[in-house]
Design an enzyme around this catalytic site. Sequence first.
Site, PDB file in Angstrom:
ATOM      1  N   SER A 296      70.669  53.786 -17.390  1.00 43.89           N
ATOM      2  CA  SER A 296      70.621  54.923 -16.474  1.00 43.89           C
ATOM      3  C   SER A 296      71.475  54.689 -15.238  1.00 43.89           C
ATOM      4  CB  SER A 296      69.162  55.159 -16.091  1.00 43.89           C
ATOM      5  OG  SER A 296      69.052  55.505 -14.741  1.00 43.89           O
ATOM      6  N   LYS A 297      72.266  55.713 -14.914  1.00 40.48           N
ATOM      7  CA  LYS A 297      73.135  55.629 -13.740  1.00 40.48           C
ATOM      8  C   LYS A 297      72.306  55.388 -12.486  1.00 40.48           C
ATOM      9  CE  LYS A 297      75.964  59.249 -15.300  1.00 40.48           C
ATOM     10  NZ  LYS A 297      76.710  60.457 -15.058  1.00 40.48           N
ATOM     11  N   ARG A 298      71.106  55.946 -12.492  1.00 35.99           N
ATOM     12  CA  ARG A 298      70.289  55.841 -11.286  1.00 35.99           C
ATOM     13  C   ARG A 298      69.595  54.484 -11.180  1.00 35.99           C
ATOM     14  NH1 ARG A 298      65.987  58.493 -11.405  1.00 35.99           N
ATOM     15  NH2 ARG A 298      66.383  59.317 -13.479  1.00 35.99           N
TER      16      ARG A 298
END
Length: 550
Positions: A296-298
């Site tokens: 996940s990018k986050r």
Amino acid sequence: MNDYDLMAELLLPRIDKTPDYYENLYPKRSIPEGARVTRIAPSPTGYLHLGTLFAALVNRITATASRGIFYTRIEDTDKKREIEGGIEDIIDGLNRFGIAIDEGFISGQEEKGEYGPYRQSRRAEIYGAYAKELIRKGLAYPCFCTEEELEEVRSRQEAEKLRTGYYGKFAKHRDISYNEAKALADSGKPFVVRLKSPGREQNKIIFDDVIKGKIEMPENDEDFVLLKSDGIPTYHFAHAVDDHLMGTTHVLRGDEWISSVPKHIQLFKILGFKPVRYGHIAPIMKLDGGAKRKISKRKDPEAAVRFFAEQGYDSESVINYLMTIAASDFEDWRRANPCESYKKFKFNLKKMSVSGALFDENKLIDVSKNTVSRMSGEEVYGKLTEWAHEFDKEFYVLLTRDPEYTKAVVSIDRDAAKPRKDIAKWNEAKDYFSYFYNELYTPSSEYPDNVSKDDVIKFLEEYKAVYDPADDRQVWFDKIKQIAPGLNFAAESKEYKANPQNYKGQAGDLSTVLRIAVTGRRNTPDLCSIMKVLGKEEVFRRIDSAVKSI
Ligand code: GLU
């Protein structure tokens, strides 16, 4: 003019070109039979992340394997989510990882190629021309529904447990007349342009995904949006127009797009375009508390490619690692061809994993150690100093103070048949090479337990008397062996093993003493080479201060 023509003029009055104009402007590519034209089409809504790099690699090697073309296109139709510097970060990142770009954006500012502009925000008129043509043919229409109206339809569908969306009887403006549309448009109501889908949900489409194989899905019956109210195209529409005009043969993209394929196939057909082949790339996964999930990018620092650069993973290591994810037969090939560039590997899309491969940093470390071990000292010097220049200025100053010295440092144990495999990334180098730089060197006096302080001193002093930097490894160790018996250490480990009770230890213990005195460590690469690089004067200075601090 019939009503459809009037509608087209009403909705898109400023569009004065027809699709024919663009079909002539961008003629078919003259490429060899079987050559594949691939691309990545990133949106500059974030920095280059692992998934994009991976997709770029897969597209690049697919093009290369067929002597085709790999290009980049910037999908910047979502201006609200765009971030400053996003294009630079993505394209420069690809360049840094050695993903050669034949066409499209080749740097943050420059584009090259005959099929541009390669940035969607500069192609509004092109999309307009194709949309206008569809309206003229009665295959697209304006929809004046407000957000609230659409929301209300959705709630109703949810309440009735129906599929949500703008289709069938829910497609309110599907049969809007020219006069109705004119009245609404004249009153200033905003509208979007929707496709009048000829599809039916009961019908099936089958397509052959070049990665996942045959996939069957219901036909699209949604009148999805082609142009938003500001005239900007949706991804679906821009994808069809761009990949057609740019001559893409293979769209290899993240598998989150798989559910959109029915829309895309339908669009290509309605627009009269030759279909492209699709291949959907499974995402890179990660283990989180025992469960597999998409990186996940986050949440995950390693999702941003910058993470690898900061850590000092060499771009080649990361690419070699990604190749192991991309192709199940890459590792065997690598073992058989340890020194070849990955570019020589015969890549086959059919060998790609259809479910997400796990990101495994230990594996990356392993691949990296191998990659770094194959580099020459000169190469290591170049890459390490480049990294340090960006991420560790203080170390950079030390490394470049005397380039020849640093090159000698990083060359130790490198040109051997079996080079050492201990550095995976450049941020480990500072600690690894620290004793070569007095500013970083920490002495130690933790000598082996079986060597008394007296013996440490006696040995070091005797050793100083015989040391000659010109000695090769053999002579270097022979001299230690010659000192050993006088201190009651066995010269040969065989002797020691046969009668351990007769000795305090063996010559190897004494070389450990020397290693600790000179480097502050118990384990290092070849000590004889280290001492040569440090120079006699520095070696003696360290030995003297070791003796003093005992
Ligand atoms: N702009 C889309 C994305 O960033 C591109 C998908 C595609 O490759 O077609 O996900």
